[in-house]
Design a protein around this motif. Sequence first.
Motif, mmCIF file in Angstrom:
data_model
loop_
_atom_site.group_PDB
_atom_site.id
_atom_site.type_symbol
_atom_site.label_atom_id
_atom_site.label_comp_id
_atom_site.label_asym_id
_atom_site.label_seq_id
_atom_site.Cartn_x
_atom_site.Cartn_y
_atom_site.Cartn_z
ATOM 1 N N GLU A 36 15.454 -13.668 6.646
ATOM 2 C CA GLU A 36 16.210 -12.909 7.745
ATOM 3 C C GLU A 36 17.383 -13.725 8.216
ATOM 4 O O GLU A 36 17.238 -14.807 8.691
ATOM 5 C CB GLU A 36 15.444 -12.469 8.780
ATOM 6 N N THR A 37 18.468 -13.166 8.295
ATOM 7 C CA THR A 37 19.628 -13.916 8.781
ATOM 8 C C THR A 37 19.912 -13.514 10.425
ATOM 9 O O THR A 37 19.572 -12.317 10.752
ATOM 10 C CB THR A 37 20.794 -13.752 7.868
ATOM 11 N N PRO A 38 20.328 -14.513 11.318
ATOM 12 C CA PRO A 38 20.505 -14.054 12.635
ATOM 13 C C PRO A 38 21.758 -13.597 13.027
ATOM 14 O O PRO A 38 23.019 -14.253 12.443
ATOM 15 C CB PRO A 38 20.509 -15.645 13.136
ATOM 16 N N SER A 39 22.004 -12.526 13.731
ATOM 17 C CA SER A 39 23.187 -12.186 14.182
ATOM 18 C C SER A 39 24.053 -13.380 14.658
ATOM 19 O O SER A 39 25.445 -13.159 14.387
ATOM 20 C CB SER A 39 22.894 -10.680 15.141
ATOM 21 N N TRP A 40 23.670 -14.102 15.465
ATOM 22 C CA TRP A 40 24.322 -15.204 16.394
ATOM 23 C C TRP A 40 25.138 -16.093 15.107
ATOM 24 O O TRP A 40 25.777 -16.964 15.571
ATOM 25 C CB TRP A 40 23.597 -15.772 17.259
ATOM 26 N N GLY A 41 24.648 -16.103 14.129
ATOM 27 C CA GLY A 41 25.071 -17.095 12.961
ATOM 28 C C GLY A 41 26.465 -16.408 12.299
ATOM 29 O O GLY A 41 27.047 -17.334 11.645
#
Length: 404
Positions: A36-41
């Motif tokens: 899962e990738t983070p939106s904040w990244g």
Amino acid sequence: MDSTNGKSYDLLVERLTANGVDVESVRERLRAQHLETPSWGYGNTGTRFGVFPQPGVPRDPFEKISDAAEVHRLTGVCPTVAIHIPWDRVDDYGELKKHAESFGVGIGAVNPNLFQEQEYKLGSVCHPDSAVRRQAAEHLLECVEVAKEVGSDVLSLWFADGTNYAGQDSFVERRHRMLDCLSEAYGTMPSGMRMLLEYKPYEPAFYHTDLADWGAALTMCQRLGEQAQVLVDLGHHAKEVNIEYVVALLLDEGRLGGFHFNNRKYGDDDLIVGSVNPFELFLIYVELLAAEDYGARIDYMLDQTHNIEPKMEAMILSVTNLQEAYAKALLVDRDKLNEARRSGDILGAHRLLLDAYATDVRPLCARTREELGGAADPIAAFKTSGYTGRMAEERKEGAQAGWG
Ligand code: RM4
Ligand code: MN
Ligand code: MN
């Protein structure tokens, strides 16, 4: 790349098969990997010294999800994206969910943000003033609702709560305040939802942190109930902590619920996972594989901020590093390892790990990505796609998303 990859892939399969590896099952498990990738990244980030904006950065949660979807398109293993509220607050979460689905991804963990508002100077769920704790509890309840609306079953909590000076507040009273607040939110979660508690030794608090380590997080989870589990962030340990051992303990307690991948050299550096200590990452995966054997649900998430490196490329590289670490861990000959352990063959056991770690698994990972509809070399594909240039043009009006 293709013909070379074809040849190196065939050679690798031949070698692995000769060593008794069931390549088919390794391939199957690699295809099933979910990150899962983070939106904040995807937004602009930096340090307290400065933020360096990048071209093409998203302006809102919808555009962050589009970028996450692009990473999934190229790698095939990132079908969900974590959100942070209020950074990703929107009027209509149903619309955000639909947007994600139309781009072929879903929304994963919902991360409440209880550290930026002025009220939280002395903490959120541990604050000495019950009115502030009320505000924090309300935000947690809001996030349970958000999770339901976006179709997520994970509430992922990290608290900046702590103190800066000895004597500032009572450790135990703060712990009890946290338990009260969390119990309230826990009680509103639907049965399939999980609450993940993330620990961190220091920062922003510099004397003590209310959830400082895995023991503090685990005991809090035990008080809350079965739906509460610990989240391990690789950047949240004192320097000499053996993280793979922590992972094994939490797994054995049935309380490892999630992971925040990143890498650190000094503190909570949030660098690209596998960029500093790839052997440690491999050893962590060796332990994590045990969880698959007994069917535990673990959410594998990235928590990184790419401050100076190109964000999308950095995210893709993080994903390929995780694929490689996982693939290498899958190559460990478990039967031989058990045999070596039982017979006290210290270095025999150790060398089995080294052998797996030294294997160049890149052709296998490239093939997996292709089979999933992604690219053998996703960074090259991303660069030639012109995505960044297109986004820089499309998103040139308005303010870019960032912290706050
Ligand atoms: C923390 C922690 C959390 C993340 C915040 C922004 O250090 O890693 O997971 O949500 O940073
Ligand atoms: Mn984290
Ligand atoms: Mn962190």
